[in-house]
Design a protein around this motif. Sequence first.
Motif, PDB file in Angstrom:
ATOM      1  N   GLU A  27      -2.950  -1.190   1.395  1.00 20.89           N
ATOM      2  CA  GLU A  27      -1.957  -1.151   2.469  1.00 20.89           C
ATOM      3  C   GLU A  27      -2.220   0.010   3.425  1.00 20.89           C
ATOM      4  O   GLU A  27      -2.931   0.960   3.096  1.00 20.89           O
ATOM      5  CB  GLU A  27      -0.547  -1.017   1.879  1.00 20.89           C
ATOM      6  CG  GLU A  27      -0.110  -2.189   1.023  1.00 20.89           C
ATOM      7  CD  GLU A  27       1.278  -1.994   0.445  1.00 20.89           C
ATOM      8  OE1 GLU A  27       1.910  -3.005   0.108  1.00 20.89           O
ATOM      9  OE2 GLU A  27       1.729  -0.831   0.305  1.00 20.89           O
ATOM     10  N   HIS A  61       9.806  -8.364  13.039  1.00 15.26           N
ATOM     11  CA  HIS A  61       8.587  -9.001  12.538  1.00 15.26           C
ATOM     12  C   HIS A  61       7.512  -9.156  13.605  1.00 15.26           C
ATOM     13  O   HIS A  61       6.511  -9.842  13.379  1.00 15.26           O
ATOM     14  CB  HIS A  61       8.925 -10.379  11.943  1.00 15.26           C
ATOM     15  CG  HIS A  61       9.561 -11.319  12.919  1.00 15.26           C
ATOM     16  ND1 HIS A  61      10.917 -11.366  13.116  1.00 15.26           N
ATOM     17  CD2 HIS A  61       9.025 -12.245  13.754  1.00 15.26           C
ATOM     18  CE1 HIS A  61      11.202 -12.287  14.029  1.00 15.26           C
ATOM     19  NE2 HIS A  61      10.064 -12.831  14.438  1.00 15.26           N
ATOM     20  N   THR A  87       2.424 -11.935  11.173  1.00 11.19           N
ATOM     21  CA  THR A  87       3.656 -12.220  10.451  1.00 11.19           C
ATOM     22  C   THR A  87       3.521 -13.362   9.459  1.00 11.19           C
ATOM     23  O   THR A  87       4.429 -13.625   8.686  1.00 11.19           O
ATOM     24  CB  THR A  87       4.796 -12.568  11.432  1.00 11.19           C
ATOM     25  OG1 THR A  87       4.402 -13.719  12.204  1.00 11.19           O
ATOM     26  CG2 THR A  87       5.081 -11.425  12.365  1.00 11.19           C
ATOM     27  N   VAL A  90      -0.961 -12.297   4.597  1.00 10.72           N
ATOM     28  CA  VAL A  90      -0.993 -12.131   3.152  1.00 10.72           C
ATOM     29  C   VAL A  90       0.361 -11.664   2.624  1.00 10.72           C
ATOM     30  O   VAL A  90       0.895 -12.196   1.654  1.00 10.72           O
ATOM     31  CB  VAL A  90      -2.097 -11.118   2.774  1.00 10.72           C
ATOM     32  CG1 VAL A  90      -2.114 -10.891   1.268  1.00 10.72           C
ATOM     33  CG2 VAL A  90      -3.458 -11.610   3.264  1.00 10.72           C
ATOM     34  N   ARG A  91       0.933 -10.662   3.249  1.00  7.47           N
ATOM     35  CA  ARG A  91       2.196 -10.076   2.811  1.00  7.47           C
ATOM     36  C   ARG A  91       3.364 -10.946   3.277  1.00  7.47           C
ATOM     37  O   ARG A  91       3.310 -11.538   4.360  1.00  7.47           O
ATOM     38  CB  ARG A  91       2.302  -8.669   3.412  1.00  7.47           C
ATOM     39  CG  ARG A  91       3.448  -7.796   2.918  1.00  7.47           C
ATOM     40  CD  ARG A  91       3.370  -6.459   3.664  1.00  7.47           C
ATOM     41  NE  ARG A  91       4.423  -5.539   3.297  1.00  7.47           N
ATOM     42  CZ  ARG A  91       4.321  -4.643   2.317  1.00  7.47           C
ATOM     43  NH1 ARG A  91       3.186  -4.578   1.625  1.00  7.47           N
ATOM     44  NH2 ARG A  91       5.311  -3.836   2.050  1.00  7.47           N
ATOM     45  N   PRO A  92       4.438 -11.071   2.494  1.00  4.65           N
ATOM     46  CA  PRO A  92       5.614 -11.815   2.963  1.00  4.65           C
ATOM     47  C   PRO A  92       6.102 -11.264   4.306  1.00  4.65           C
ATOM     48  O   PRO A  92       5.967 -10.074   4.585  1.00  4.65           O
ATOM     49  CB  PRO A  92       6.653 -11.567   1.854  1.00  4.65           C
ATOM     50  CG  PRO A  92       5.840 -11.295   0.636  1.00  4.65           C
ATOM     51  CD  PRO A  92       4.626 -10.552   1.119  1.00  4.65           C
ATOM     52  N   ALA A  94       7.393  -9.492   7.393  1.00  7.03           N
ATOM     53  CA  ALA A  94       8.169  -8.269   7.598  1.00  7.03           C
ATOM     54  C   ALA A  94       9.467  -8.587   8.327  1.00  7.03           C
ATOM     55  O   ALA A  94       9.538  -9.492   9.153  1.00  7.03           O
ATOM     56  CB  ALA A  94       7.348  -7.261   8.403  1.00  7.03           C
ATOM     57  N   THR A  98      10.208  -8.326   3.536  1.00  9.12           N
ATOM     58  CA  THR A  98       9.774  -6.946   3.323  1.00  9.12           C
ATOM     59  C   THR A  98      10.233  -6.136   4.528  1.00  9.12           C
ATOM     60  O   THR A  98      10.492  -6.700   5.600  1.00  9.12           O
ATOM     61  CB  THR A  98       8.242  -6.843   3.183  1.00  9.12           C
ATOM     62  OG1 THR A  98       7.626  -7.304   4.390  1.00  9.12           O
ATOM     63  CG2 THR A  98       7.739  -7.657   2.002  1.00  9.12           C
ATOM     64  N   ALA A 108       2.045  -2.202   5.995  1.00 10.67           N
ATOM     65  CA  ALA A 108       1.464  -3.537   6.140  1.00 10.67           C
ATOM     66  C   ALA A 108       0.239  -3.656   5.255  1.00 10.67           C
ATOM     67  O   ALA A 108      -0.434  -2.667   4.949  1.00 10.67           O
ATOM     68  CB  ALA A 108       1.071  -3.782   7.597  1.00 10.67           C
ATOM     69  N   ASP A 109      -0.055  -4.888   4.835  1.00 10.93           N
ATOM     70  CA  ASP A 109      -1.287  -5.163   4.113  1.00 10.93           C
ATOM     71  C   ASP A 109      -2.442  -5.109   5.116  1.00 10.93           C
ATOM     72  O   ASP A 109      -2.358  -5.695   6.204  1.00 10.93           O
ATOM     73  CB  ASP A 109      -1.217  -6.544   3.461  1.00 10.93           C
ATOM     74  CG  ASP A 109      -2.344  -6.785   2.476  1.00 10.93           C
ATOM     75  OD1 ASP A 109      -3.514  -6.838   2.921  1.00 10.93           O
ATOM     76  OD2 ASP A 109      -2.067  -6.916   1.270  1.00 10.93           O
ATOM     77  N   ASP A 112      -3.639  -8.170   6.960  1.00  9.11           N
ATOM     78  CA  ASP A 112      -2.780  -8.775   7.973  1.00  9.11           C
ATOM     79  C   ASP A 112      -2.918  -8.112   9.342  1.00  9.11           C
ATOM     80  O   ASP A 112      -2.169  -8.436  10.272  1.00  9.11           O
ATOM     81  CB  ASP A 112      -1.310  -8.689   7.547  1.00  9.11           C
ATOM     82  CG  ASP A 112      -0.970  -9.634   6.421  1.00  9.11           C
ATOM     83  OD1 ASP A 112      -1.723 -10.605   6.210  1.00  9.11           O
ATOM     84  OD2 ASP A 112       0.045  -9.394   5.734  1.00  9.11           O
TER      85      ASP A 112
END
Length: 311
Positions: A27, A61, A87, A90-92, A94, A98, A108-109, A112
């Motif tokens: 991250e 987001h 948005t 990989v990460r849900p 924001a 998250t 953030a990942d 992404d």
Amino acid sequence: MRAWQFEGTGKSIALNEVPEPAPGPGEVVIDVRAAGLCHSDLMYMEVGESTMPFLPMTQGHENAGVISELGQGVEGWRIGDVVGVCTSGVRPPAGMFTPGGFADRLVADARDLARVPEGLDLALAALATDAGMTSYHAIIKVGRASAGMKVGVIGYGGLGQIGTRAAVLAGAEVHVAETKESVWDLARTAGVTGLVRDASEWAGQGFDLVVDYAGFDTTQKAIDAVERGGMIVQVGLGSPTFTVRSSTILGKTLVGSLGGTVQDIEEVFDLLLAREIAPAYTEIAFDEIGEGLERLRRGEVTGRLVARFGD
């Protein structure tokens, strides 16, 4: 640090003090410089208490900024790099599942991240991460708008304006249905062929593709406009449910399009930098995010609202 947070159904978004974030493995921490305001923020304020994994939730987001910390194992990025955040990566998402970017800093990942080209204004970079990505992906990657196609766009708002211009650049003959006649001149400048207030006026006119960025009572109208073998791409979620006449969908394709990819964002970045796409947007200050969402709720915004903050 400061963060605008959703605290529960029926409550206004609140400006709170929250702990500074720290990056985990893979991250980065981003010092947010610009964040777009979206109708999805309002939607999640209506239903978020039943869908968000925890409250309060920092919203936002549609984000762009500067990397200020790297987590363990991050490669290909450096402190000081200017980035937008995908948005739908990989990460849900924001701001929904998250903590988001209506805050001084955001985690953030690294997978992404979209690289912002030198010279692109960060307000434009921020809106490209959702309004740009979502609209472009729907009309170009899903709908495959191209030369020789007759394309309809329903809704000339924050997404529709970008999708419209992308289809025009692809060589399509583009028509727009938009009730707010005050934005018709913007649509004409973007290169549209025709404008109507209501997509019902397109019935039987043989469209190859209609992209619905509104999603109110519009889906059936889109179906009626498309010829056999054509496609309807649903993006807008103005109403939680809609009804279509089953016989009218036969021989046509109705698909939903959600979000997009880092590649989509970077392609939109390039079009914005080249000024091939020039969306209408209004900048506000970080402290004005709460009132900005209310302006969205009241339908007082043309294009997009983008909060700019930090140096």
